[in-house]
Design an enzyme around this catalytic site. Structure first.
Site, PDB file in Angstrom:
ATOM      1  N   GLY A 192       0.816  -1.210   0.000  1.00 51.04           N
ATOM      2  CA  GLY A 192       0.000   0.000   0.000  1.00 51.04           C
ATOM      3  C   GLY A 192       0.848   1.256   0.000  1.00 51.04           C
ATOM      4  O   GLY A 192       0.610   2.191  -0.768  1.00 51.04           O
ATOM      5  N   ASP A 193       1.856   1.284   0.870  1.00 56.94           N
ATOM      6  CA  ASP A 193       2.770   2.423   0.917  1.00 56.94           C
ATOM      7  C   ASP A 193       3.532   2.572  -0.400  1.00 56.94           C
ATOM      8  O   ASP A 193       3.733   3.685  -0.895  1.00 56.94           O
ATOM      9  CB  ASP A 193       3.776   2.241   2.056  1.00 56.94           C
ATOM     10  CG  ASP A 193       3.166   2.484   3.421  1.00 56.94           C
ATOM     11  OD1 ASP A 193       2.410   3.452   3.568  1.00 56.94           O
ATOM     12  OD2 ASP A 193       3.442   1.702   4.338  1.00 56.94           O
ATOM     13  N   LEU A 194       3.981   1.447  -0.948  1.00 60.50           N
ATOM     14  CA  LEU A 194       4.771   1.501  -2.174  1.00 60.50           C
ATOM     15  C   LEU A 194       3.928   1.991  -3.349  1.00 60.50           C
ATOM     16  O   LEU A 194       4.400   2.779  -4.185  1.00 60.50           O
ATOM     17  CB  LEU A 194       5.359   0.129  -2.475  1.00 60.50           C
ATOM     18  CG  LEU A 194       6.376  -0.376  -1.438  1.00 60.50           C
ATOM     19  CD1 LEU A 194       6.690  -1.838  -1.675  1.00 60.50           C
ATOM     20  CD2 LEU A 194       7.652   0.452  -1.475  1.00 60.50           C
TER      21      LEU A 194
END
Length: 390
Positions: A171-173
């Site tokens: 998700g962060d990436l």
């Protein structure tokens, strides 16, 4: 030298205020392609990523990757001096990346109205869990929450078990990748208008953007897609199959022409005309029994022989790789997919190369994640003398 000659982002300066993964991954991507990324950290401990992941000789290997190619300085945004330093950096920047909770930058006195007044060409990239507005904007939002609310977790794992996750902070990436994409779009627009703008990136929408037809499947067809383990329902054959020597191979032959070649490789050409398998829809309807047929074939042969037969018949297949497999693979080596980056503490650090590859202006990794404040003197000394507010 702060930028790489001949790279796409040569001459672009980025100020990175983010921490952990989403904002810093945006900075990593921009640095990979030649931007001068100045990472601002709080004095003392710096970005928590310096202490996350596996450590060798006291250095985080995660930090070595995500901070590669950046120049590191410190500034305490809880003090007027720290805010003034960041404001001066922003005046000289093309892009400022932050991933604070919405409203935090404004509380520091560094809202968009202030930043854009001092630097009308600035692009402000704002990464958060839920975006800069809406009823959830104030909520804390880690990548895992964005994965859940963006629909990915409901699709991931075995159908009889609770939702699973991937082995990375996807998700962060994804948010970091969308943030870098948004920054480049805003810079392109600035080349026409001369003015910067705000790029609003939320983690949940970055995940949602990758969910293909998930929403219309439900809204128009009444289908709620769920967890299906190693397969996509109706897409067959495309699964992991065992071999005689205990390896697992991924074989993907769901297209009609490719399935014909798989049947030939298996020595079962009649499967191509069998009513149960002759079409995409038929294979999807008989997915489990087809997988059992293929597994029976692969489990009777060593992995190398299966791969050789599939390669001979142009059927997509491959081992399920670990990092050890990647480092030993001749194709990875021939393309330098994994590079060795010099490091003052560790000697060299193997890590993934820059992607994508550009033929005329390729990116490059200049160094691993630096020590806290390593570039304080050269960056701060480069700043113009602060103007007298009077």
């Amino acid at each position: 030298m702060t930028t790489v000659q001949g790279t796409p982002l040569e001459g672009i300066r980025v100020v990175e205020l983010g921490q952990l993964i989403a904002g810093p991954f945006c900075g990593q991507l921009l640095a990979d392609f030649g931007a001068d990324v100045v990472k601002v950290e709080p004095p003392g401990g710096g970005d928590p990523m310096r202490r996350w992941g596996h450590q060798v000789e006291g250095k985080s290997l995660s930090w070595a990757v995500i901070a590669r190619g950046k120049r590191c300085v410190t500034a305490d945004l809880r003090t007027p001096e720290g805010v003034a330093t960041v404001a001066r950096l922003a005046e000289q920047a093309d892009v400022l990346v932050e991933n604070f909770r919405p409203g935090t930058l404004e509380r520091f006195g560094l809202g968009w109205d202030v930043l854009s007044a001092a630097n009308p060409g600035l692009v402000l990239v704002r990464v958060s869990g839920f975006g800069q507005d809406g009823p959830y904007a104030h909520r804390a939002g880690y990548g895992s929450i964005g994965e859940a609310m963006g629909g990915l977790r409901h699709l991931t794992g075995e159908p009889d078990r609770p939702p699973s996750r991937t082995g990375v902070s996807i998700g962060d990436l994804l948010a970091g990748m969308h943030a870098a994409f948004g920054a480049l779009l805003a810079l392109q627009a600035r080349s026409r208008t001369g003015r910067g703008q705000v790029v609003d990136v939320s983690i949940y929408e970055s995940v949602l953007a990758m969910t293909e037809a998930l929403v219309p499947d439900y809204a128009l067809a009444g289908v709620i897609r769920g967890r299906s383990g190693a397969v996509l329902p109706g897409i067959a054959p495309s699964n992991v199959y065992p071999t005689r020597d205990g390896e697992l191979l991924l074989v993907a032959a769901n297209q009609d022409t490719v399935f014909r070649r798989l049947a030939a490789a298996m020595g079962r050409p009649e499967l191509d005309t069998d009513p149960d398998y002759a079409t995409h829809a038929a294979r999807g309807a008989h997915q489990q029994q087809l997988d059992e047929l293929i597994a029976d074939w692969t489990s009777g042969l060593p992995a190398e022989e299966v791969l050789a037969r599939l390669d001979e018949h142009a059927v997509p297949a491959g081992r399920v790789y670990t990092a050890a497999d990647m480092l030993a693979d001749p194709h990875f080596q021939a393309r330098a997919s994994i590079i060795e980056v010099p490091d003052d503490v560790l000697g060299t650090v193997p890590m993934q190369a820059v992607a994508p590859r550009l033929s005329e202006t390729p990116g490059r990794v200049r160094w691993t994640g630096p020590e806290l404040g390593a570039h304080q003197a050269e960056v701060v000394d480069d700043l113009p003398v602060e103007r007298d507010a009077s």
